[in-house]
Each structure stands twice: as structure tokens, then as C-alpha cells.
Design a protein around this motif. Structure first.
Motif, PDB file in Angstrom:
ATOM      1  N   VAL A  90       0.837  -1.204   0.000  1.00  0.00           N
ATOM      2  CA  VAL A  90       0.000   0.000   0.000  1.00  0.00           C
ATOM      3  C   VAL A  90       0.867   1.247   0.000  1.00  0.00           C
ATOM      4  N   GLU A  91       1.966   1.226   0.740  1.00  0.00           N
ATOM      5  CA  GLU A  91       2.891   2.370   0.718  1.00  0.00           C
ATOM      6  C   GLU A  91       3.435   2.588  -0.683  1.00  0.00           C
ATOM      7  N   ALA A  92       3.811   1.519  -1.355  1.00  0.00           N
ATOM      8  CA  ALA A  92       4.365   1.648  -2.698  1.00  0.00           C
ATOM      9  C   ALA A  92       3.295   2.062  -3.701  1.00  0.00           C
ATOM     10  N   GLY A  93       2.072   1.561  -3.535  1.00  0.00           N
ATOM     11  CA  GLY A  93       1.004   1.838  -4.496  1.00  0.00           C
ATOM     12  C   GLY A  93       0.360   3.208  -4.326  1.00  0.00           C
ATOM     13  N   ARG A  94       0.033   3.579  -3.071  1.00  0.00           N
ATOM     14  CA  ARG A  94      -0.700   4.829  -2.837  1.00  0.00           C
ATOM     15  C   ARG A  94       0.127   5.889  -2.126  1.00  0.00           C
ATOM     16  N   GLY A  95       1.213   5.489  -1.527  1.00  0.00           N
ATOM     17  CA  GLY A  95       2.034   6.448  -0.797  1.00  0.00           C
ATOM     18  C   GLY A  95       1.592   6.673   0.641  1.00  0.00           C
ATOM     19  N   ASP A  96       0.598   5.907   1.109  1.00  0.00           N
ATOM     20  CA  ASP A  96       0.142   6.030   2.500  1.00  0.00           C
ATOM     21  C   ASP A  96       1.078   5.253   3.413  1.00  0.00           C
ATOM     22  N   LEU A  98       2.200   3.472   7.132  1.00  0.00           N
ATOM     23  CA  LEU A  98       1.551   2.473   7.984  1.00  0.00           C
ATOM     24  C   LEU A  98       0.568   3.123   8.949  1.00  0.00           C
ATOM     25  N   LEU A  99       0.965   4.225   9.583  1.00  0.00           N
ATOM     26  CA  LEU A  99       0.091   4.859  10.572  1.00  0.00           C
ATOM     27  C   LEU A  99      -1.138   5.472   9.918  1.00  0.00           C
ATOM     28  N   SER A 100      -1.006   6.011   8.727  1.00  0.00           N
ATOM     29  CA  SER A 100      -2.186   6.557   8.049  1.00  0.00           C
ATOM     30  C   SER A 100      -3.102   5.425   7.575  1.00  0.00           C
ATOM     31  N   SER A 104      -7.261   4.959   8.764  1.00  0.00           N
ATOM     32  CA  SER A 104      -8.389   5.017   7.829  1.00  0.00           C
ATOM     33  C   SER A 104      -9.403   3.934   8.182  1.00  0.00           C
ATOM     34  N   GLY A 105     -10.665   4.201   7.910  1.00  0.00           N
ATOM     35  CA  GLY A 105     -11.726   3.224   8.183  1.00  0.00           C
ATOM     36  C   GLY A 105     -11.586   1.977   7.343  1.00  0.00           C
ATOM     37  N   THR A 106     -11.130   2.122   6.109  1.00  0.00           N
ATOM     38  CA  THR A 106     -10.962   0.981   5.216  1.00  0.00           C
ATOM     39  C   THR A 106      -9.869   0.053   5.735  1.00  0.00           C
TER      40      THR A 106
END
Length: 173
Positions: A90-96, A98-100, A104-106
Motif C-alpha cells: 500500500v505504501e508503494a502503491g498509494r504512498g500512504d 503504515l500509521l495513516s 483510515s476506516g478501510t
């Protein structure tokens, strides 16, 4: 001084002349022959009793989930391995970071779903009496799974610590 040994007609009994090594080591006398004999008995190698049976693994959920039971570290390790790979993807794909993702609700919904599915999938074989060691192969064994899970737990802590210290995700897109 060499000792000469003569075999008597009795099977398995060696008759030694008087004054030989047999007399010094307490050999019994054969009255019919008037000589001393050294009696040797053969014994099978290895344990004489059959090995004790291994106790069967407990199928109680409380024994499986006990602090020293087989489930807690294995389930936590499996969840950490999935979580570490997912967090990096997810970090690589969206840039979010771990803490963000956790905020998130999702992310929370997927986390709860993953915990439920992997926990049930890990507990079912244990409650049926199987062990992870019994299902291990040459490369994929239970010990390697535990170590991979431990490193994944440390990896998740490192991802969170890196994000807290630097203020940015581990993978900067």
C-alpha cells in the motif's frame, strides 16, 4: 601369557582351563567337566522396552490459546507476515504510510477481516489434533515459519518507528 580357550559340547559355553582369566573374574564351575566356564549371554542392542507413545495434542481451544500454547505466536506471526507485505504494498502503491493506513476506516475493516479469517484458519487444524511440525516439509518447516513471523513483527515495528521519527512513509513515492 596367552589363554587358550576350548569350546565344550554345550552351545554358547566357553570352557577355560584352570588358572586362566575365567577363574580370576569369578567364572562358575561346571561340575561335570571339572573346569571353569565363562558364560556369555547376548542381549539385543537398543532399548528393551518399546518407546513411550507421544501424548496426543490437546484439542481444547483454551490449551491452544494458552500463553505457551501453539497458537498465539503462530497466529501473530502469520498476521504480521501478511500485514508487513500489505503495508509495504500500500505504501508503494498509494504512498500512504503504515500509521495513516491504520487510521483510515478501510484499513481497520480489512485488518479485522484478515484477523478473523487467519485466526480461524490457524485454529481449525490445531483443534483437530494436528501440529504445525507434523505438516512441515524440507524447506517450509514450522521453525522457519516462527522465525519469519518474528522478523515480520519486528518489521512492522520498524515501519511504524521510521514513520514516527522521519514523519514520512518508509517508501517515499
Amino acid at each position: 601369557m596367552a589363554t587358550v580357550m576350548a569350546m565344550s559340547s554345550f552351545a554358547g559355553v566357553a570352557v577355560l582351563p584352570r588358572g586362566s582369566a575365567g577363574q580370576r573374574f569369578g567364572a562358575r564351575s561346571l561340575p561335570a567337566l571339572g573346569r571353569r566356564a565363562l558364560v556369555v549371554r547376548a542381549q539385543a542392542e537398543g532399548p528393551s522396552a518399546p518407546p513411550p507413545n507421544k501424548p496426543k495434542a490437546s484439542t481444547s481451544i483454551w490449551d491452544a490459546l494458552a500463553f505457551s500454547g501453539p497458537a498465539p505466536e503462530r497466529i501473530n506471526g502469520r498476521l504480521a507476515m501478511v500485514g508487513f507485505v500489505t503495508a509495504l504494498a500500500v505504501e508503494a502503491g498509494r504512498g500512504d504510510g503504515l500509521l495513516s493506513q491504520l487510521g483510515s476506516g478501510t484499513g481497520q475493516a480489512w485488518f479485522a477481516y484478515t484477523v478473523a479469517v487467519l485466526s480461524v484458519a490457524s485454529l481449525v487444524p490445531l483443534l483437530q489434533g494436528e501440529s504445525a511440525e507434523g505438516r512441515a516439509g524440507a524447506i517450509m518447516n514450522a521453525n522457519a515459519e516462527l522465525w519469519n513471523g518474528r522478523f515480520a513483527m519486528l518489521g512492522l515495528v520498524a515501519l511504524a518507528a521510521t514513520e514516527i521519527i522521519t514523519g514520512a512513509p518508509f517508501i517515499n513515492v
